[in-house]
Design a protein around this motif. Structure first.
Motif, PDB file in Angstrom:
ATOM      1  N   THR A 109      -0.953  19.778  -3.676  1.00 59.65           N
ATOM      2  CA  THR A 109      -1.239  18.755  -2.664  1.00 59.65           C
ATOM      3  C   THR A 109      -2.194  17.925  -2.948  1.00 59.65           C
ATOM      4  O   THR A 109      -3.379  18.466  -2.609  1.00 59.65           O
ATOM      5  CB  THR A 109      -1.472  19.828  -0.870  1.00 59.65           C
ATOM      6  OG1 THR A 109       0.275  20.066  -0.982  1.00 59.65           O
ATOM      7  CG2 THR A 109      -1.091  18.303  -0.113  1.00 59.65           C
ATOM      8  N   SER A 121      -1.594  12.987   3.130  1.00 58.29           N
ATOM      9  CA  SER A 121      -1.975  14.135   2.782  1.00 58.29           C
ATOM     10  C   SER A 121      -0.268  13.752   1.570  1.00 58.29           C
ATOM     11  O   SER A 121       0.724  13.187   1.849  1.00 58.29           O
ATOM     12  CB  SER A 121      -1.385  14.937   2.554  1.00 58.29           C
ATOM     13  OG  SER A 121      -0.923  16.693   2.240  1.00 58.29           O
ATOM     14  N   GLU A 122      -0.706  13.962   0.250  1.00 53.45           N
ATOM     15  CA  GLU A 122       1.203  14.384  -0.180  1.00 53.45           C
ATOM     16  C   GLU A 122       0.465  15.304  -1.476  1.00 53.45           C
ATOM     17  O   GLU A 122      -0.063  15.791  -1.995  1.00 53.45           O
ATOM     18  CB  GLU A 122       1.118  13.122  -1.339  1.00 53.45           C
ATOM     19  CG  GLU A 122       0.893  12.064  -0.634  1.00 53.45           C
ATOM     20  CD  GLU A 122       1.357  10.178  -1.996  1.00 53.45           C
ATOM     21  OE1 GLU A 122       1.416   9.095  -1.461  1.00 53.45           O
ATOM     22  OE2 GLU A 122       1.787  10.508  -2.904  1.00 53.45           O
ATOM     23  N   THR A 123       2.422  16.339  -1.563  1.00 54.63           N
ATOM     24  CA  THR A 123       2.837  16.847  -1.828  1.00 54.63           C
ATOM     25  C   THR A 123       3.333  17.073  -3.371  1.00 54.63           C
ATOM     26  O   THR A 123       4.452  15.898  -2.915  1.00 54.63           O
ATOM     27  CB  THR A 123       3.802  18.252  -0.860  1.00 54.63           C
ATOM     28  OG1 THR A 123       2.358  18.598  -0.623  1.00 54.63           O
ATOM     29  CG2 THR A 123       3.662  19.701  -1.917  1.00 54.63           C
TER      30      THR A 123
END
Length: 453
Positions: A109, A121-123
């Motif tokens: 993440t 936020s990016e996973t």
């Protein structure tokens, strides 16, 4: 490779949407297998390189350690290669050893703070072979959906088109590749892959010393190459390969050279050198070793034959990726060394004049005898048992090819599709501690810094 590319995709997106000058801080969380083997696999290094938008295909790998040391000393990272931001590696790459996300064990993440107070936020998931998926979106690093002349999801599809058209496997692959680019562009790209492979082999055979990471593993390809060439002098790759052919006068010498080729590639991988994912970095030595065997010891040093070999190998790898996995974190080492051995076996069989059925039979044989192979790297490093396993995978590929060439595939009891399904069933049943976590097997019986003869 996957985490490196995920970082690149993330930063490119931030650059386009918000501008790098507006970034205040970035932190990366590593979950599951990425956390447990992160230091050993160099995942944190790869992510930092990606955050700097360094291209894994062109960056000067000899400068990676210097760049990492500079970041550690200054606590500054050049985001996107141009925008200095405060970055403390010990705090801003977080290893969550006991947390895992449900979609895939290799998860990360990216947490980013903008100067206006907004948080992003990016996973992302690294699913093997350098491919990555952003949570909620489609696979990254693949081509757009198109109507292929010969759609293939499994080995039966491939065999159907080969029988219907009378084409070999590599010809079917070339026709499909023509959907995206010209034949000349495809050939140029494949030869670039081979050029990278052979440069890696040559570099690995001529680099001595100890591999990084704490296990104190000594490089073996250098000494083996020196022993096999008997100290004779040469100045370049062509002179070296001529000497290799000359020196391999018996079966044992050829076996030694195959092992040397595979060792060289994966020692380079362990030292953060440039390798080709085939289908992964940990299994990168099998296909180059078998292709080099084909070129040097089967008298096949022709560009078209090299192209045909790699096209066939790639299709078999694609079948495993679609029907099972090429990620050790999902399937254990059977998904890496097993798949690479199957790819090489099929390619070698067709290259030696085998039929399409014999090529697929060779792939099945190679994988059948890797089923259940666990991934248990000591210290999370891609060294023990990973490096030697590439030599085993290469030899098994050649043996599988020879068996298939001397067999009648119509009488075979096991098809490639059945072994792909079996591999996936085995992966689902396998305990997670044997899936690239360093929680089981050799990883817990051989302490870091020690080895046994």
């Amino acid at each position: 490779m996957g985490p490196w590319r995920a970082a690149i995709y993330f930063i490119e997106s931030i650059k386009e949407k918000y501008g790098l000058e507006n970034v205040a801080h970035i932190q990366v969380l590593l979950y599951g297998s990425l956390a447990k083997t992160g230091h050993g696999h160099g995942t944190d290094i790869a992510i930092k390189m990606g955050l700097m938008l360094e291209d894994p295909e062109t960056t000067d790998v000899s400068l990676i350690n210097e760049k990492m040391q500079q970041i550690a000393e200054q606590n500054i990272l050049a985001l996107g290669g141009i925008m200095p931001i405060t970055f403390c590696p010990g705090k801003d790459v977080v290893f969550l050893y006991n947390e895992s996300l449900p979609f895939h064990p290799n998860a990360m993440t990216f947490l980013l703070n903008l100067k206006n107070g907004e948080t992003i936020s990016e996973t992302w998931y690294s699913i093997g072979g350098g491919f990555v998926v952003q949570e909620g979106l489609s696979l990254q690093g693949t081509k757009e959906n198109v109507d292929l002349p010969f759609p293939i999801n499994d080995a039966q599809d491939l065999l159907f088109w080969c029988i219907k058209t009378g084409m070999s496997i590599h010809e079917v692959v070339m026709e499909n590749e023509g959907t995206w680019r010209s034949e000349e562009q495809t050939k140029e790209g494949v030869l670039k892959i081979w050029k990278t492979m052979r440069e890696c082999m040559y570099r690995g055979c001529h680099t001595k010393g100890e591999l990084p990471g704490g296990l104190k593993v000594k490089r073996r390809a250098f000494d083996l190459n020196k022993k096999l060439t008997k100290g004779e002098l040469y100045n370049n790759y062509d002179q070296w390969t001529a000497l290799v052919k000359k020196s391999a006068g018996n079966f044992n010498a050829i076996l030694d050279w195959i092992s040397c080729f595979a060792l060289a590639v994966n020692e380079e991988n362990a030292a953060f050198g440039r390798v080709v994912t085939a289908p992964t970095n940990g299994a990168a030595g099998v296909i180059p070793a078998v292709l080099q065997y084909f070129i040097l010891f089967c008298n096949a040093d022709e560009e078209d034959k090299i192209i045909h070999f790699l096209l066939t190998a790639s299709e078999v790898g694609s079948i495993f990726k679609k029907g099972a996995t090429i990620s050790a974190a999902m399937g254990g080492c059977q998904a890496e060394i097993g798949v690479s051995s199957a790819m090489a076996a099929a390619a070698l069989t067709e290259a030696l004049g085998g039929t399409q059925k014999q090529a697929l039979m060779a792939a099945e044989i190679a994988m059948e005898h890797h089923l259940g192979l666990t991934c248990d790297p000591i210290g999370g490093l891609v060294q023990i048992p990973c490096i030697e396993r590439n030599t085993m995978g290469a030899i098994k590929a050649i043996t599988a090819s020879q068996l298939a060439l001397q067999s009648a595939p119509d009488y075979a009891k096991v098809s490639l599709d059945k072994v792909v399904k079996t591999m996936w069933d085995t992966a689902l049943d396998m305990n997670s501690k044997y899936k690239e976590t360093s929680d089981g097997g050799l990883a817990i019986h051989i302490p870091l810094g020690l080895s046994e003869c």
